[in-house]
Design a protein around this motif. Structure first.
Motif, PDB file in Angstrom:
ATOM      1  N   THR A 248       0.831  -1.206   0.000  1.00  0.00           N
ATOM      2  CA  THR A 248       0.000   0.000   0.000  1.00  0.00           C
ATOM      3  C   THR A 248       0.864   1.254   0.000  1.00  0.00           C
ATOM      4  O   THR A 248       0.633   2.193  -0.778  1.00  0.00           O
ATOM      5  CB  THR A 248      -0.931  -0.001   1.216  1.00  0.00           C
ATOM      6  N   ARG A 251       2.895   1.674  -3.274  1.00  0.00           N
ATOM      7  CA  ARG A 251       2.009   2.035  -4.391  1.00  0.00           C
ATOM      8  C   ARG A 251       1.590   3.499  -4.298  1.00  0.00           C
ATOM      9  O   ARG A 251       1.709   4.264  -5.257  1.00  0.00           O
ATOM     10  CB  ARG A 251       0.769   1.136  -4.367  1.00  0.00           C
ATOM     11  N   ASP A 252       1.092   3.917  -3.137  1.00  0.00           N
ATOM     12  CA  ASP A 252       0.492   5.243  -3.021  1.00  0.00           C
ATOM     13  C   ASP A 252       1.525   6.359  -2.861  1.00  0.00           C
ATOM     14  O   ASP A 252       1.257   7.511  -3.219  1.00  0.00           O
ATOM     15  CB  ASP A 252      -0.482   5.269  -1.840  1.00  0.00           C
ATOM     16  N   TRP A 256       2.416  10.980  -3.983  1.00  0.00           N
ATOM     17  CA  TRP A 256       2.485  11.958  -2.897  1.00  0.00           C
ATOM     18  C   TRP A 256       3.872  12.589  -2.774  1.00  0.00           C
ATOM     19  O   TRP A 256       4.049  13.592  -2.088  1.00  0.00           O
ATOM     20  CB  TRP A 256       2.130  11.305  -1.563  1.00  0.00           C
ATOM     21  N   GLU A 429      -0.435   0.589 -12.690  1.00  0.00           N
ATOM     22  CA  GLU A 429      -1.802   1.000 -12.359  1.00  0.00           C
ATOM     23  C   GLU A 429      -2.835   0.234 -13.172  1.00  0.00           C
ATOM     24  O   GLU A 429      -3.867  -0.174 -12.634  1.00  0.00           O
ATOM     25  CB  GLU A 429      -1.975   2.502 -12.621  1.00  0.00           C
TER      26      GLU A 429
END
Length: 514
Positions: A248, A251-252, A256, A429
């Motif tokens: 998680t 990936r994210d 950011w 993605e």
């Protein structure tokens, strides 16, 4: 009041050590010395130097209470109520994980990079997120040691954040640069403002560094009874392979981070190869694994490339691809036209736009070996070639899983992991995409994405919607080397970016072949 039996610090220490040895407490000398020091109010380093110091009744009672907790299996750090971490003394209890030496190494990697970055770029402020902060060890160390750091510390546990807040109270003026946010990973930062900018509206991209000691123990593994019985399970266990949280975050974090930003994640030693491959597939660069003081693989370190499309552009392109449309973008060499390979109709539209027969196969771009394995059968030797040359200019032609391709009808498929990090990010993605040049069949490909899109056979205005064109110019250079790996030996079908002499199959033991 002095103890009526004339008990000294040396007597207390020896008695505690004997008690712990008899009870089978791990490292009994350390527990005895630290508890004796805590009870007497002295530094642990001088306990042995002051053996004749008289003990009071209250000191002995305090030591006995702590000893009983230690014999019952409670970790020493919780018994003492505080523990050192780098330059800080932190309150510790069952609300958060115990701060450990391996996490000090992770914090050190982050701090060293921040200090170099601030010095080299002469920055007045750097923005840092510590995800899953627990007692605040990493976040507060960064704030304490990097005066330019503004730190956003997150945790899903209100209890852990309360403990971190208590530790902040002892940080002094550096605490003004730390803020606590409750929520799951990046969800805790939604709506956050940096300066005059709303981070959510900007898709963030303003964090210079993201660091985390996430849970990374597999659900079926128990590190030790002491850890399992006392430390919070939500901070320890992370799914069947222990990688749920790492996946998680990796990936994210991509959308950011500021361009050139750094990601630092603590991991289990056995997870290092999988986590490094995960980061490469997600489009990070300068991916490496750092070791802890014991010489064990302990931290993933990876950077976001400095020059690439922004997160909004990637999101728009992903939406277009998921909607069954194709996207034109500059790639490693030429401008390419991409459609999701799983969408046969979209691939057919690519052929029509290129005025190319549906029966002609085209290479497929994957983010890494994990996606390639879903499409084609790779022998250990072929996998070794991919590991050696991906991401980069090597296309492997292998036997397609599930039978012939539904469009061109052939049993084989060419797959490649592109060198551009943002392109792997996009593919990670949406899944594998076509990797064919953006030109009509038989014509040269324009170097610019806008010109390449205009050269295709499309309806007026078809390419005008956001995300259909990722602007820029192709890098040029050599096309990929194409190698057939369906047989016992590699067969070079086209020479290109990877020299043919580096394509020998490595030798494997007989039992690991095929």
């Amino acid at each position: 009041m002095a103890h009526p039996d004339g008990l000294t610090l040396g007597d207390l220490y020896r008695g505690l050590r004997a008690q712990f040895e008899a009870a089978g407490v791990p490292e009994p000398e350390v527990s005895a010395r630290r508890i004796a020091a805590e009870a007497s109010g002295r530094d642990a380093a001088v306990v042995a130097l002051s053996p004749h110091t008289p003990m009071t009744v209250r000191m002995v009672a305090h030591a006995d209470a702590m000893a009983a907790r230690r014999v019952a299996g409670e970790p020493l750090q919780y018994v003492l109520g505080s523990w050192g971490f780098r330059k800080l003394d932190l309150a510790t209890d069952r609300r958060a994980l115990i701060p450990r030496p391996e996490t000090e190494v992770v914090a050190g990697i982050a701090i060293d990079w921040l200090q170099r970055t601030v010095r080299r770029r002469r920055l007045a402020e750097v923005n840092v997120a510590d995800l899953g902060t627990g007692c605040g060890a990493i976040a507060l160390s960064i704030a304490h040691e990097v005066p330019q750091a503004r730190v956003f510390a997150t945790d899903s546990s209100a209890d852990a954040l309360a403990l971190a807040a208590a530790n902040m109270a002892g940080l002094g003026s550096a605490a003004t640069r730390v803020s606590l946010h409750q929520g799951s990973w990046f969800e805790a930062l939604e709506g956050l403002h940096i300066g005059n900018d709303c981070v959510t509206e900007l898709r963030f991209q303003r964090l210079d560094l993201i660091v985390s000691n996430p849970p990374y123990v597999a659900d079926g593994d128990v590190p030790s009874a002491e850890i399992d019985d006392w430390e919070p399970h939500e901070a320890l266990y992370a799914g069947p392979d222990g990688l749920d949280a790492v996946r998680t975050i990796a990936r994210d974090a991509r959308s950011w981070m500021a361009p050139g930003g750094l990601l630092v994640l603590e991991i289990a030693t056995a997870q290092a190869p999988a986590v490094a491959a995960m980061a490469v597939a997600r489009g990070y660069e300068e991916v490496r694994i750092e070791r802890d003081l014991a010489g064990l693989d302990r931290a993933l370190v990876a950077s976001r490339p400095r020059s690439e499309p922004d997160a909004w552009t990637i999101d728009q392109a992903a939406e277009r691809l998921r909607a069954g449309e194709f996207v034109v973008a500059p790639t490693d060499t030429l401008c390419g036209v991409m459609a999701r390979y799983a969408d046969t109709d979209a691939v057919a539209r690519v052929c029509d736009a290129k005025e190319r027969p549906h029966s002609e196969p085209m290479p497929i771009l994957v983010s890494g070996l994990e996606q390639a394995d879903e499409l084609v059968e790779l022998s250990p030797q072929a996998r070794a070639l991919a590991q050696r040359h991906w991401p980069g200019g090597l296309t492997l032609v292998a036997r397609r899983r599930g039978g012939p391709d539904p469009l061109h009808g052939r049993e084989t498929l060419g797959v490649r992991a592109p060198a551009l990090g943002w392109l792997r990010w996009l593919i990670d993605e949406v899944g594998p995409v076509t990797g064919t040049s953006a030109n009509r069949h038989g014509y040269e490909t324009p170097a610019g994405a806008v010109e390449a899109a205009a050269s295709l056979a499309t309806r007026p205005g078809e390419m005008a919607s956001p995300g259909r064109i990722i602007r820029g110019r192709a890098l040029g250079g050599f096309a990929s080397t194409v190698v057939d790996v369906t047989g016992d030996k590699p067969v070079v079908l086209r020479t290109g970016a990877v020299p043919a002499e580096s394509l020998e199959f490595p030798e494997f033991p007989e039992e690991s072949g095929a």
